[in-house]
Design a protein around this motif. Structure first.
Motif, PDB file in Angstrom:
ATOM      1  N   ASP A  49       6.168   5.766   5.680  1.00 53.78           N
ATOM      2  CA  ASP A  49       5.804   5.023   4.567  1.00 53.78           C
ATOM      3  C   ASP A  49       6.977   4.119   4.120  1.00 53.78           C
ATOM      4  OD1 ASP A  49       3.009   5.597   5.000  1.00 53.78           O
ATOM      5  OD2 ASP A  49       3.229   6.675   2.985  1.00 53.78           O
ATOM      6  N   LEU A  50       8.295   4.760   3.828  1.00 58.96           N
ATOM      7  CA  LEU A  50       9.246   4.037   3.548  1.00 58.96           C
ATOM      8  C   LEU A  50       9.388   2.837   4.460  1.00 58.96           C
ATOM      9  CD1 LEU A  50      11.753   3.444   1.811  1.00 58.96           C
ATOM     10  CD2 LEU A  50      13.014   5.489   2.896  1.00 58.96           C
ATOM     11  N   ASP A  51       9.672   3.272   5.739  1.00 59.51           N
ATOM     12  CA  ASP A  51       9.926   2.501   6.874  1.00 59.51           C
ATOM     13  C   ASP A  51       8.777   1.150   6.971  1.00 59.51           C
ATOM     14  OD1 ASP A  51      11.765   4.073   7.643  1.00 59.51           O
ATOM     15  OD2 ASP A  51      10.737   5.089   9.459  1.00 59.51           O
TER      16      ASP A  51
ATOM     17  N   GLU B 125       0.738  -1.392   0.146  1.00 61.79           N
ATOM     18  CA  GLU B 125      -0.076   0.129   0.094  1.00 61.79           C
ATOM     19  C   GLU B 125       0.950   1.195  -0.056  1.00 61.79           C
ATOM     20  OE1 GLU B 125      -3.366   2.200   2.925  1.00 61.79           O
ATOM     21  OE2 GLU B 125      -2.800   0.324   3.293  1.00 61.79           O
ATOM     22  N   GLN B 126       1.792   1.293   0.591  1.00 61.62           N
ATOM     23  CA  GLN B 126       2.608   2.555   0.996  1.00 61.62           C
ATOM     24  C   GLN B 126       3.655   2.897  -0.362  1.00 61.62           C
ATOM     25  OE1 GLN B 126       2.669  -0.096   2.998  1.00 61.62           O
ATOM     26  NE2 GLN B 126       1.953   0.885   5.066  1.00 61.62           N
ATOM     27  N   LEU B 127       3.764   1.769  -1.332  1.00 61.17           N
ATOM     28  CA  LEU B 127       4.572   2.020  -2.247  1.00 61.17           C
ATOM     29  C   LEU B 127       3.640   2.662  -3.418  1.00 61.17           C
ATOM     30  CD1 LEU B 127       7.126   1.438  -3.898  1.00 61.17           C
ATOM     31  CD2 LEU B 127       6.000  -0.786  -4.527  1.00 61.17           C
ATOM     32  N   LYS B 128       3.988   3.961  -3.930  1.00 63.37           N
ATOM     33  CA  LYS B 128       3.259   4.758  -4.521  1.00 63.37           C
ATOM     34  C   LYS B 128       3.797   4.842  -6.122  1.00 63.37           C
ATOM     35  CE  LYS B 128       0.653   6.212  -0.966  1.00 63.37           C
ATOM     36  NZ  LYS B 128      -0.618   5.314  -1.024  1.00 63.37           N
ATOM     37  N   TYR B 129       4.858   4.621  -6.274  1.00 62.15           N
ATOM     38  CA  TYR B 129       5.622   4.627  -7.547  1.00 62.15           C
ATOM     39  C   TYR B 129       6.838   3.557  -7.509  1.00 62.15           C
ATOM     40  CZ  TYR B 129       8.501   5.948 -11.712  1.00 62.15           C
ATOM     41  OH  TYR B 129       9.167   6.200 -12.822  1.00 62.15           O
TER      42      TYR B 129
END
Length: 95
Positions: free
Chosen positions: A64-66, A33-37
């Motif tokens: 989100d990266l964490d 989910e946190q991976l936007k691109y």
């Protein structure tokens, strides 16, 4: 936004192994989910200083990266990369 870039040099950099590993990375798309691109590039120059694969990912925040770092899907990718990579380098920056 946070941009996370990793370059991978593989132990076996035959075209088949490089493409198989690139696909492992691409398979994260839509599963975290946190991976936007996500963008995965395979080197075309093959110079002495080249790495075999580039991974470019973007996240809304450091949190989100964490979360991505410990996500089960990413953890499986880390397992694979630990087996096939000779070396890697990374850079993270605000974008």
């Amino acid at each position: 936004m946070i941009t996370h870039i990793v370059f991978f040099k593989l132990k076996d950099n035959s075209p088949e192994k490089v493409e198989a590993t690139a696909q492992v990375l691409r398979n994260m798309e839509g599963k975290i989910e946190q991976l936007k691109y996500i963008e995965v590039g395979v080197d075309i120059l093959h110079s002495a200083r080249s790495y075999d694969i580039a991974l470019i990912t973007k996240f809304d925040s450091m949190a989100d990266l964490d979360a991505y770092q410990v996500h089960p899907v990413h953890q499986k990718v880390i397992e694979h990369m630990s087996e096939v990579r000779e070396s890697s380098v990374a850079v993270d920056y605000e974008s």
